[in-house]
Design a protein around this motif. Structure first.
Motif, short mmCIF file in Angstrom:
data_model
loop_
_atom_site.label_atom_id
_atom_site.label_comp_id
_atom_site.label_asym_id
_atom_site.label_seq_id
_atom_site.Cartn_x
_atom_site.Cartn_y
_atom_site.Cartn_z
N GLY A 1 -3.26 -11.68 54.84
CA GLY A 1 -2.52 -10.42 54.95
C GLY A 1 -3.42 -9.26 55.34
O GLY A 1 -4.61 -9.21 54.98
N TYR A 2 -2.85 -8.31 56.06
CA TYR A 2 -3.64 -7.18 56.56
C TYR A 2 -4.25 -6.38 55.40
O TYR A 2 -5.45 -6.09 55.39
N ASP A 3 -3.45 -6.02 54.43
CA ASP A 3 -3.95 -5.21 53.31
C ASP A 3 -4.97 -5.98 52.48
O ASP A 3 -5.97 -5.40 52.03
N ALA A 4 -4.73 -7.26 52.27
CA ALA A 4 -5.67 -8.07 51.50
C ALA A 4 -7.01 -8.19 52.24
O ALA A 4 -8.08 -8.10 51.64
N CYS A 5 -6.95 -8.38 53.56
CA CYS A 5 -8.19 -8.44 54.36
C CYS A 5 -8.95 -7.12 54.29
O CYS A 5 -10.17 -7.09 54.15
N ASN A 6 -8.22 -6.03 54.39
CA ASN A 6 -8.85 -4.71 54.29
C ASN A 6 -9.51 -4.52 52.94
O ASN A 6 -10.61 -3.96 52.83
N ASN B 1 -4.14 -9.14 61.90
CA ASN B 1 -3.64 -8.33 63.01
C ASN B 1 -2.20 -8.68 63.37
O ASN B 1 -1.50 -7.86 63.98
N HIS B 2 -1.76 -9.88 63.00
CA HIS B 2 -0.38 -10.32 63.29
C HIS B 2 0.51 -10.27 62.06
O HIS B 2 1.59 -10.88 62.04
N ASP B 3 0.08 -9.53 61.06
CA ASP B 3 0.90 -9.35 59.86
C ASP B 3 2.08 -8.44 60.22
O ASP B 3 1.87 -7.27 60.54
N PRO B 4 3.31 -8.94 60.17
CA PRO B 4 4.46 -8.12 60.59
C PRO B 4 4.70 -6.93 59.68
O PRO B 4 5.41 -6.00 60.09
N ARG B 5 4.13 -6.94 58.49
CA ARG B 5 4.27 -5.77 57.61
C ARG B 5 3.44 -4.61 58.12
O ARG B 5 3.73 -3.45 57.81
#
Length: 377
Positions: A16-21, A299-303
């Motif tokens: 997930g984008y937020d988790a990766c960040n 980068n492809h996380d639709p959220r």
């Protein structure tokens, strides 16, 4: 499958984008440095020559040493530096596209990756570091071989190839630093020697650090930028109307570059280890656990980016293609400058450019290297 997915070999994939960040920017998340490697039971990989050599570079250093070395570099590619570099990059692109045009005229097709994308980064970085142009081809070859050790699960044969390349790189850049030590100039490497001479009383320590910085900055900028350039062009050519639309509205070139980085990042994943017991996306992660930050998945996380499978140069979305936090890519600004200049000239000179075949890739998981992109016009 979730923001944190167990990996078959242990640890987790962070999707997930937020988790990766959170992992990239969190101060309790570390790169797998020497101390972590020494605690592992899988000694063959972590004690391999190529792995050990890269572990002394910025990419595998944690604070406080990472902070010290990074601060010594300052803002490598600030606005003024990029402005000064731009005319030479423009001239390089013109010459490279002349060769591309000639090859297309003679053969009908040409390999954009081999003729342009791989050449531009080594020309740019080589000139910046004052490396002899006749050495560029050698540096490219050994860089392609060295990065096997930075893959997710390198085989014994890949580690052997990487070891040989690493020894070549060590000899080359050690000799380069020694040459600047004997005959200092106004170049970047001589400047780093002067900086570290003021910080360290031991010249051997200084020369080792400058060698590691020079070697790392060189190889870190080659495969990633080359693949970024090729995938940028491929993404536009495969998306109906994008090439023609961008020619009509070149003010959207920067948007196209950012979208290409989001859509198909040149590095697919990077690894971190938990510096203490922590939690990610509601999952408990014990200290020393390795996780793999999946740039492409984030980068492809639709959220974060709705309809992520659509390539849209007007998206103005978010991506983590250059990482984040303390290890954010040093050369991001330079890579985007090269892409901007190349794309601008391509659009003007090749209005009917099209792909003759889909790109070919090296069989890798981390570095998504494009080995060939055949185009025609």
């Amino acid at each position: 499958m979730g923001d944190l997915v167990p990996a078959p070999w242990g640890g987790y994939l962070v999707t997930g984008y937020d988790a990766c960040n959170q992992v990239l920017r969190g101060r309790h998340w570390l790169v797998p440095d020497f101390a972590w490697q020494d605690r592992q039971t899988e000694t063959e990989r972590w004690h391999a020559v190529a792995t050990q050599e890269m572990s002394g570079t910025l990419s595998r250093l944690n604070a406080p040493e990472h902070t010290r070395q990074r601060h010594s570099l300052g803002n490598l590619f600030d606005r003024r530096t990029l402005q000064d570099m731009a005319p030479d990059i423009e001239a390089d692109v013109t010459a490279l596209l002349d060769r591309l045009a000639e090859r297309i005229r003679v053969d009908g097709v040409a390999d954009l990756s081999a003729l342009v994308s791989e050449r531009l980064p080594i020309n740019t970085v080589g000139r910046w570091l004052d490396i002899a142009p006749e050495d560029y081809a050698h540096i490219l070859e050994i860089t392609h071989n060295q990065v096997h050790a930075q893959e997710l699960l390198p085989s014994k044969s890949q580690l052997a190839i990487s070891e040989e390349a690493t020894l070549h790189l060590r000899r080359y850049f050690t000799d380069l630093v020694q040459g600047r030590r004997k005959n200092p100039g106004d170049d970047v490497v001589s400047g780093w020697i002067r900086t570290w001479d003021a910080l360290e009383s031991d010249r051997e320590v200084t020369d080792r650090i400058v060698y590691q910085l020079t070697m790392f900055v060189t190889i870190a900028s080659l495969e990633t930028t080359a693949t970024m350039l090729s995938t940028l062009v491929w993404s536009l050519l495969r998306s109906p109307g994008s090439w023609e639309g961008l020619r009509a509205r070149p003010e959207h070139i920067d948007g196209a570059i950012e979208e290409a980085l989001r859509y198909d990042p040149p590095i697919r994943l990077n690894s971190r280890v938990a510096g203490e017991d922590t939690e990610v996306a509601g999952v408990f992660v014990p200290k020393d656990t390795m996780v793999h930050v999946m740039y492409g998945a984030a980068n492809h996380d639709p959220r974060r980016n709705p309809d992520p499978q659509v390539f849209d140069i007007l998206r103005k979305g978010s991506h983590i293609a250059f990482g984040g936090g303390a290890h954010y890519c040093l050369g991001a600004g330079l890579a985007k400058l090269e892409a901007r200049i190349l794309l601008g000239q391509l659009l003007r000179r090749f209005p009917t450019l099209r792909a003759a075949a889909p790109p070919e890739y090296a069989p890798r998981m981390v570095f998504h290297r494009v080995t060939s992109l055949r185009v025609t016009a």
